[in-house]
Write a protein that holds these residues in place. Structure first.
Motif, short mmCIF file in Angstrom:
data_model
loop_
_atom_site.label_atom_id
_atom_site.label_comp_id
_atom_site.label_asym_id
_atom_site.label_seq_id
_atom_site.Cartn_x
_atom_site.Cartn_y
_atom_site.Cartn_z
N MET A 198 -2.72 -5.67 1.02
CA MET A 198 -1.84 -4.26 1.26
C MET A 198 -2.29 -2.98 1.51
SD MET A 198 0.82 -5.66 -0.02
CE MET A 198 1.43 -7.12 -1.22
N CYS B 223 0.54 0.43 -1.67
CA CYS B 223 -0.96 1.08 -2.46
C CYS B 223 -0.67 1.90 -3.43
CB CYS B 223 -1.80 1.42 -1.61
SG CYS B 223 -2.94 0.04 -1.07
N CYS C 279 0.76 0.26 -6.53
CA CYS C 279 -0.05 -0.58 -6.99
C CYS C 279 -1.06 0.36 -7.75
CB CYS C 279 -0.64 -1.57 -6.32
SG CYS C 279 -2.22 -1.58 -5.85
#
Ligand SMILES: [Zn+2]
Ligand SMILES: [Zn+2]
Lengths: 79, 313
Positions: free
Chosen positions: B231, B136, B139
């Motif tokens: 995720m 995370c 991203c």
């Protein structure tokens, strides 16, 4: 779809409740208020929406055996 | 439950315990638009002349934000970053494209798309493994970078993200629990373009809860991706949100008081913090009855004993 067979017998009819995370369906005996349904499934009001057919309903709404209900989580993860 | 705003008492579709209200579809839509308009105005986010770039993910928050800004008449385009997380990315990309074609296009708004797999050569999962970082955070970094670059390159005045009250309250809780004071400063709903090359960032949904935004999306038939990012499972943010929602259910308004109280303190120009001793000296005086220091007329002990004596008589 094993429950579809049960549905064809009207005296077995219960409300079908669609849940997410993970995606699954349960059958619950009605009539029942929205907030009671959530409590029974151990779900917090603030984190869910209850949708009957395609209409949003409030916590005091009475749900019946013939209803098709979706309980939609509202929490999204990530950043 | 009937709408508390309609004179004709239409049936309500949503109850809002923290406002002690319930709204029908139309009144709820008005309420949401008002809350966003208030956030834009009170935090001086942007004007009708500004060109806004909305960061869309296919989730309810960003699509609802794009929808609301267009309905309010703002010039808002959107950027979708395809992170290459298998079926999840395909599905969210499809929903964003569908919304862009069926609704946004009619408002003259366009969708920009960046595909990470092409530009970085690997999907997020692979990237996270290569970099040894949690997925995370990887991203988040990529998205922030891509959005900022697109906003600057295409000359947008401001970048808008779909962060809601729950996101902000959960993040605040996390920062407070770990005393990450350095992050607290950067938690406002409007961050200026402080450095050359950084776009101004705003969060117009900061006055609305996650549940209210989901309801808005459902009522306005916005087709969004309900499944959370695969995720994000087990992330601390989700835990903080769950905790806050339990508190909110028991005591409506908790999230709002927590986050808005923080913003309030943040905006007040801090006069030199008074020391505990100085504050005590200023506010304390001897109790006229027993002489012990108190802030009240008579100390609470003496008040209590006086009451007990009257009751005993
Ligand atoms: Zn109304
Ligand atoms: Zn993620």
């Amino acid at each position: 779809m094993p429950f579809a067979i049960r549905l064809s017998q009207p005296y077995h009819r219960r409300m079908i409740v669609q849940l997410s995370h993970p995606t699954r369906q349960v059958e619950i005996k009605g009539p029942k208020r929205t907030k009671e349904l959530l409590r029974e499934l151990n779900l917090v009001v603030e984190a869910h929406l209850v949708i009957r057919g395609d209409e949003l309903v409030t916590e005091d709404e009475m749900l019946a055996d013939a209803d098709r209900i979706e309980i939609r989580p509202v929490i999204s993860g990530g950043v | 439950m009937n709408c508390t705003k309609c004179p004709t008492s239409t049936k309500a579709v949503i109850g809002l315990p923290r406002h002690n209200a319930a709204f029908c579809k139309d009144c709820f839509t008005t309420f949401v638009h008002e809350q966003v308009a208030r956030a834009i105005k009170s935090h001086k986010m942007f004007t009708p002349e500004d060109r806004i770039l909305v960061a869309v993910s296919g989730g309810k928050d960003s699509l609802a934000l794009w929808h609301i800004l267009l309905k309010l008449g703002y010039r808002a385009d959107a950027l979708y970053v395809n992170l290459g997380i298998g079926g999840y990315s395909e599905e969210s990309h499809r929903k964003v494209q569908l919304y862009a074609d069926t609704v946004a296009a009619a408002h003259g708004a366009t969708l920009l798309v960046h595909v990470v797999e092409q530009e970085a050569g690997a999907g997020i999962r692979e990237l996270a493994t290569i970099l040894h970082r949690p997925t995370c955070s990887t991203c988040g970094t990529i998205k922030r970078y891509q959005f900022n670059r697109a906003a600057v390159e295409h000359d947008y005045d401001v970048m808008a993200t779909g962060h809601n009250l729950d996101d902000e309250a959960a993040r605040l809780l996390g920062n407070v629990l770990h005393w990450q004071e350095e992050y607290l400063d950067k938690q406002g709903p409007a961050l200026p373009a402080s450095v050359e090359g950084f776009a101004k960032k705003v969060k117009p949904l900061c006055r609305l809860s996650e549940r209210e935004i989901a309801a808005y999306a459902v009522l306005n038939r916005i087709d969004y991706i309900v499944e959370e990012c695969p995720m994000a499972k087990g992330s601390k943010m989700l835990l903080y949100k769950e905790v806050l929602n339990r508190l909110e259910t028991e005591s409506p308004g908790t999230k709002q008081r927590f986050y808005w109280g923080f913003l309030d303190k943040q905006t007040k120009p801090e006069s030199a913090p008074e020391s505990m001793a100085a504050k005590d000296q200023r506010t304390l005086h001897p109790c006229p009855s027993c002489g012990q220091p108190t802030t009240a007329d008579t100390c609470s002990y003496c008040k209590m004993m006086a009451k007990a004596k009257t009751a005993a008589r």
